[in-house]
Design an enzyme around this catalytic site. Structure first.
Site, PDB file in Angstrom:
ATOM      1  CG  ASP A  18       0.916   9.579   8.764  1.00 57.40           C
ATOM      2  OD1 ASP A  18       1.203   8.537   8.130  1.00 57.40           O
ATOM      3  OD2 ASP A  18       1.778  10.309   9.272  1.00 57.40           O
ATOM      4  N   GLY A  19      -0.409   6.950   9.857  1.00 59.05           N
ATOM      5  CA  GLY A  19      -0.168   6.064  11.004  1.00 59.05           C
ATOM      6  C   GLY A  19      -0.538   4.611  10.748  1.00 59.05           C
ATOM      7  CG  ASN A  20      -3.069   3.614   7.487  1.00 59.33           C
ATOM      8  OD1 ASN A  20      -3.724   4.075   8.400  1.00 59.33           O
ATOM      9  ND2 ASN A  20      -3.382   3.800   6.215  1.00 59.33           N
ATOM     10  CD1 TRP A  23      -3.652   1.137  14.872  1.00 60.67           C
ATOM     11  CD2 TRP A  23      -3.624  -0.584  13.429  1.00 60.67           C
ATOM     12  NE1 TRP A  23      -4.711   0.310  15.181  1.00 60.67           N
ATOM     13  CE2 TRP A  23      -4.705  -0.750  14.309  1.00 60.67           C
ATOM     14  CE3 TRP A  23      -3.406  -1.545  12.437  1.00 60.67           C
ATOM     15  CZ2 TRP A  23      -5.583  -1.827  14.227  1.00 60.67           C
ATOM     16  CZ3 TRP A  23      -4.280  -2.626  12.361  1.00 60.67           C
ATOM     17  CH2 TRP A  23      -5.346  -2.769  13.245  1.00 60.67           C
ATOM     18  CG  HIS A  35      -1.894   0.888   3.854  1.00 63.20           C
ATOM     19  ND1 HIS A  35      -1.735   2.122   4.447  1.00 63.20           N
ATOM     20  CD2 HIS A  35      -0.683   0.553   3.344  1.00 63.20           C
ATOM     21  CE1 HIS A  35      -0.470   2.504   4.296  1.00 63.20           C
ATOM     22  NE2 HIS A  35       0.181   1.575   3.654  1.00 63.20           N
ATOM     23  CD  GLU A  65       5.853  13.518  -1.911  1.00 64.68           C
ATOM     24  OE1 GLU A  65       4.651  13.262  -1.684  1.00 64.68           O
ATOM     25  OE2 GLU A  65       6.227  14.563  -2.475  1.00 64.68           O
ATOM     26  NE  ARG A  69       4.729   4.977   1.967  1.00 58.88           N
ATOM     27  CZ  ARG A  69       4.051   5.115   3.083  1.00 58.88           C
ATOM     28  NH1 ARG A  69       3.215   4.196   3.476  1.00 58.88           N
ATOM     29  NH2 ARG A  69       4.202   6.188   3.821  1.00 58.88           N
ATOM     30  CG  LEU A 129     -19.296  14.935   1.305  1.00 58.48           C
ATOM     31  CD1 LEU A 129     -18.965  16.048   2.288  1.00 58.48           C
ATOM     32  CD2 LEU A 129     -19.080  13.574   1.959  1.00 58.48           C
ATOM     33  NE  ARG A 185       6.236  14.938   8.288  1.00 58.18           N
ATOM     34  CZ  ARG A 185       6.680  14.072   9.186  1.00 58.18           C
ATOM     35  NH1 ARG A 185       7.488  14.480  10.137  1.00 58.18           N
ATOM     36  NH2 ARG A 185       6.329  12.808   9.143  1.00 58.18           N
ATOM     37  CB  SER A 187       2.913  15.480   4.204  1.00 55.86           C
ATOM     38  OG  SER A 187       3.603  15.203   5.375  1.00 55.86           O
TER      39      SER A 187
HETATM   40  C1  FPP Z   1      -0.154   6.836   5.637  1.00 58.24           C
HETATM   41  O1  FPP Z   1       0.193   5.840   6.542  1.00 58.24           O
HETATM   42  C2  FPP Z   1      -1.255   6.392   4.841  1.00 58.24           C
HETATM   43  C3  FPP Z   1      -1.191   6.114   3.530  1.00 58.24           C
HETATM   44  C4  FPP Z   1       0.058   6.244   2.745  1.00 58.24           C
HETATM   45  C5  FPP Z   1      -2.338   5.634   2.814  1.00 58.24           C
HETATM   46  C6  FPP Z   1      -3.690   5.972   3.375  1.00 58.24           C
HETATM   47  C7  FPP Z   1      -4.624   5.027   2.829  1.00 58.24           C
HETATM   48  C8  FPP Z   1      -5.682   4.493   3.444  1.00 58.24           C
HETATM   49  C9  FPP Z   1      -6.181   4.911   4.749  1.00 58.24           C
HETATM   50  C10 FPP Z   1      -6.435   3.423   2.789  1.00 58.24           C
HETATM   51  C11 FPP Z   1      -6.863   3.822   1.423  1.00 58.24           C
HETATM   52  C12 FPP Z   1      -8.270   3.755   1.354  1.00 58.24           C
HETATM   53  C13 FPP Z   1      -8.961   4.015   0.282  1.00 58.24           C
HETATM   54  C14 FPP Z   1     -10.414   3.857   0.363  1.00 58.24           C
HETATM   55  C15 FPP Z   1      -8.354   4.440  -0.967  1.00 58.24           C
HETATM   56  P1  FPP Z   1       1.711   5.341   6.619  1.00 58.24           P
HETATM   57  O2  FPP Z   1       1.807   4.064   5.874  1.00 58.24           O
HETATM   58  O3  FPP Z   1       2.625   6.419   6.127  1.00 58.24           O
HETATM   59  O4  FPP Z   1       1.843   5.096   8.132  1.00 58.24           O
HETATM   60  P2  FPP Z   1       3.134   5.325   9.028  1.00 58.24           P
HETATM   61  O5  FPP Z   1       3.295   6.818   9.141  1.00 58.24           O
HETATM   62  O6  FPP Z   1       2.754   4.699  10.310  1.00 58.24           O
HETATM   63  O7  FPP Z   1       4.278   4.657   8.352  1.00 58.24           O
END
Ligand code: FPP
Length: 251
Positions: A18-20, A23, A35, A65, A69, A129, A185, A187
């Site tokens: 989380d946090g993409n 960020w 992402h 969910e 988006r 793995l 959380r 989630s």
């Molecule tokens: C939550 O961050 C993250 C996601 C919804 C997607 C996670 C996906 C990746 C890390 C990349 C996918 C990689 C592969 C290899 C499939 P958010 O967008 O909810 O962040 P926020 O909480 O800051 O809004």
């Protein structure tokens, strides 16, 4: 290459990446950039898990969910999954990693579904793995579909039969759930399997997460005592005696 430190108690690690979005926004970029950067960390974490002796790694890449988006964001996540599969295929095969996607992927582009099916099939007998991507995944849906299939087959409902009816029963219960990004959380992630998991929440946003922090978390959680709700008899007797001595001295 095996690392000096090897996990013993932690067999199954699950990560909510989380946090993409935050960020990227903090850097005045669009959320999808987070992402893209986040997907580049995934291979390092997979490799380090393998080196440290983790048996199963489950990554939350797209929740049920997340379908709500914006289309552009959903498409970016699809394309990152496809790119990962193309980029990492040879490494996955070389390292005998058993790859699976858990969740509902019917709406993914056909080419991506084909790549997934091919890699799942090629790696299904590997004993390395167990890497699972939760994509289009929801923990409640998984439990509902598991119970429905047991009812349809006339199998008695029990904890054991439900565990076996999960999407990937071989990954077993989660020993450690890590969530990056600062929120605390679960989630809807692996709800059935996290019953006794150790939880670790870090403020680090996923694109800043790295293998050093990952290894530090594993080391610190390996040191935690896990009682699964029980109490060690000798230990409880010892602490009762200590308590009695303290009380005796006080009064
Ligand atoms: C939550 O961050 C993250 C996601 C919804 C997607 C996670 C996906 C990746 C890390 C990349 C996918 C990689 C592969 C290899 C499939 P958010 O967008 O909810 O962040 P926020 O909480 O800051 O809004």
């Amino acid at each position: 290459m095996k690392n000096d430190f090897q996990v013993k108690k932690i067999k199954h690690v699950a990560i909510i990446m989380d946090g993409n979005g935050r960020w990227a926004q903090n850097r005045a970029h669009r959320r999808v950039w987070g992402h893209v950067r986040g997907s580049s960390i995934v291979s390092d974490v997979v490799e380090r898990s393998d080196d440290l002796g983790v048996e199963a790694l489950t990554l939350y890449a797209f929740s049920t969910e997340n379908w709500s988006r914006p289309q552009a964001e959903v498409k970016t996540l699809f394309s990152l999954l496809k790119k990962f599969l193309m980029r990492e295929r040879s490494r996955i095969l070389k390292n005998k990693i058993r790859f699976k996607v858990i969740g509902d992927i019917v709406n993914l582009p056909e080419a991506t579904k084909d790549l997934i099916a091919k890699l799942e099939n090629e790696t299904k007998d590997f004993d390395g793995l167990k890497l699972s991507f939760a994509f289009g995944y929801g923990g409640r849906s998984e439990i509902v579909s598991g119970i429905k299939s047991l009812v349809e087959q006339g199998i008695e409902i029990s904890e054991e039969s439900i565990s076996k009816a999960m999407y990937a029963p071989e990954i077993g219960d989660v020993d450690l759930l890590i969530r990056t990004g600062g929120d605390q959380r679960i989630s809807n992630f692996l709800l059935w399997q996290v019953a006794y998991a150790e939880l670790f929440f870090t403020n680090t946003k996923w694109p800043d997460f790295n293998t050093e922090e990952y290894e530090d978390i594993l080391r610190s959680v390996e040191g935690r005592e896990r009682r699964f709700g029980a109490v060690d008899e000798t230990e409880s007797l010892d602490s009762a005696r200590k308590m009695a001595r303290v009380n005796h001295q006080q009064y």
